[in-house]
Design an enzyme around this catalytic site. Structure first.
Site, PDB file in Angstrom:
ATOM      1  CD  GLN A 101     -28.982  18.787 -12.146  1.00  0.00           C
ATOM      2  OE1 GLN A 101     -29.718  18.878 -11.180  1.00  0.00           O
ATOM      3  NE2 GLN A 101     -28.008  19.649 -12.381  1.00  0.00           N
ATOM      4  CG  HIS A 103     -31.489  14.281  -8.725  1.00  0.00           C
ATOM      5  ND1 HIS A 103     -30.334  14.969  -8.464  1.00  0.00           N
ATOM      6  CD2 HIS A 103     -32.364  15.199  -9.226  1.00  0.00           C
ATOM      7  CE1 HIS A 103     -30.493  16.246  -8.796  1.00  0.00           C
ATOM      8  NE2 HIS A 103     -31.718  16.406  -9.264  1.00  0.00           N
ATOM      9  CD  GLU A 120     -35.219  17.831  -8.871  1.00  0.00           C
ATOM     10  OE1 GLU A 120     -34.778  18.578  -7.985  1.00  0.00           O
ATOM     11  OE2 GLU A 120     -34.583  17.576  -9.908  1.00  0.00           O
ATOM     12  CG  HIS A 178     -33.593  16.729 -14.255  1.00  0.00           C
ATOM     13  ND1 HIS A 178     -33.257  15.560 -13.617  1.00  0.00           N
ATOM     14  CD2 HIS A 178     -33.311  17.723 -13.382  1.00  0.00           C
ATOM     15  CE1 HIS A 178     -32.802  15.842 -12.403  1.00  0.00           C
ATOM     16  NE2 HIS A 178     -32.816  17.152 -12.240  1.00  0.00           N
ATOM     17  NE  ARG A 198     -22.176  19.748 -11.678  1.00  0.00           N
ATOM     18  CZ  ARG A 198     -21.295  19.804 -10.695  1.00  0.00           C
ATOM     19  NH1 ARG A 198     -20.173  19.132 -10.762  1.00  0.00           N
ATOM     20  NH2 ARG A 198     -21.532  20.557  -9.660  1.00  0.00           N
TER      21      ARG A 198
END
Length: 322
Positions: A101, A103, A120, A178, A198
């Protein structure tokens, strides 16, 4: 006027196809099923946690924001613009591989209304022997190469695999392709976002028996092909009552500390403090109270708390808004 104190929340548990039961080892109550995520501190439409201790017990983090946000969250942590608490704190049990995936950043035009990008960091709490993660693209992979690999079912050829062990820290800026893989338990500190694109999901069915949706075009659009500044580090070279910075971004700074003796600390008016207890047990003391703390516990210390003391024998992750 309410006196500030360390807030603890009822975790929101999320069933995931890749989840398991490992979060029970922290004393958390799990519903039935494969539980992949415990949202420990959250203020999001997909999960809002409620206070379980002290005078504010029963209030959601959204209620806290409305009533005390400016005072509790601090000048850097309180936003008039989107209002929500800026971070989302999770514990993840990866009993199976997560999807590959990526982001988006805050600037991506395809974001759902009101949603943020998602930068993150991961701190590995536990890892089985041989555990690994997917962490970034191999050198020289551009959009055309990634698109062709997705189309031809060989996306794994484009990705870097990294072995992991407990104590490793990974910074994952938006745009970094990642995936966590089977056999790891992770503390995740992230922007308050639930937007994931995804790239690939091993052609497996979801919890409903149907193939899970892929987001190929969005993934290709938001991937940082030249790298987004992802960093990883070992965190074991750290002394008693010392902080080591393990992730630094415009959205959060995360430090690791080893509590071995009473440690006098303080919040500042700029930011709340999040404490995630990674190992061991001890106490958090403040001017008129004391709170027991053990591995798996997560606390929100209001910016207005001021002085506090950590004591006992525990490994702590401390997060603030820069």
């Amino acid at each position: 006027m309410i006196q500030p104190y360390p807030l603890q929340f009822q975790a929101e548990m999320k069933e995931r196809i890749w989840g398991g039961r490992a979060l029970e080892e922290f004393g958390l109550q799990l519903p039935e099923g494969a539980i992949g995520e415990g949202w420990m501190i959250g203020d999001h439409p997909n999960g809002t946690t409620k206070v379980i201790n002290g005078e504010l017990a029963g209030l959601g983090l959204d209620d806290i924001r409305v009533k005390y946000g400016r005072e509790f969250f601090g000048t850097h942590g309180f936003s008039e613009r989107n209002g929500r608490f800026p971070l989302l704190i999770k514990l993840l049990d990866c009993n199976d591989d997560l999807s590959i995936q990526v982001h988006p950043t805050d600037a991506y035009e395809g974001l759902p209304d009101g949603e943020l990008g998602k930068t993150e960091m991961w701190y590995i709490l536990d890892a089985k022997p041989g555990a690994r993660i997917i962490y970034g693209l191999k050198d020289g992979i551009d959009r055309a190469a990634l698109a062709a690999a997705i189309e031809e079912g060989r996306v794994m050829d484009c990705l870097q695999e990294v072995p992991v062990e407990a104590g490793d820290a990974f910074y994952i800026p938006a745009g970094t392709v990642h995936a966590l893989c089977a056999g790891v338990v992770v503390a995740e500190i992230q922007q308050n976002s639930d937007t994931t694109y995804r790239v690939f999901d091993y052609n497996r069915p979801g919890l409903d028996g149907k193939p899970r949706e892929l987001h190929v075009e969005d993934s290709l659009n938001v991937t940082a092909y030249e790298g987004a500044g992802a960093k990883r580090m070992k965190t074991d070279g750290i002394g008693a009552n010392e902080w080591l910075t393990i992730a630094e971004s415009p959205y959060f700074i995360v430090e690791k500390g080893l509590v071995r003796a009473p440690w006098q600390l303080s919040t500042t008016p700029e930011s709340f403090v999040i404490l995630v207890i990674a190992e061991g047990s001890g106490t958090i003391g403040w001017n008129d109270g004391e709170q027991a703390a053990k591995a798996g516990d997560c606390f929100l210390l209001p910016a207005s708390l001021g002085g506090y003391t950590l004591d006992g024998s525990m490994t702590v992750l401390r997060s603030i808004i820069p």
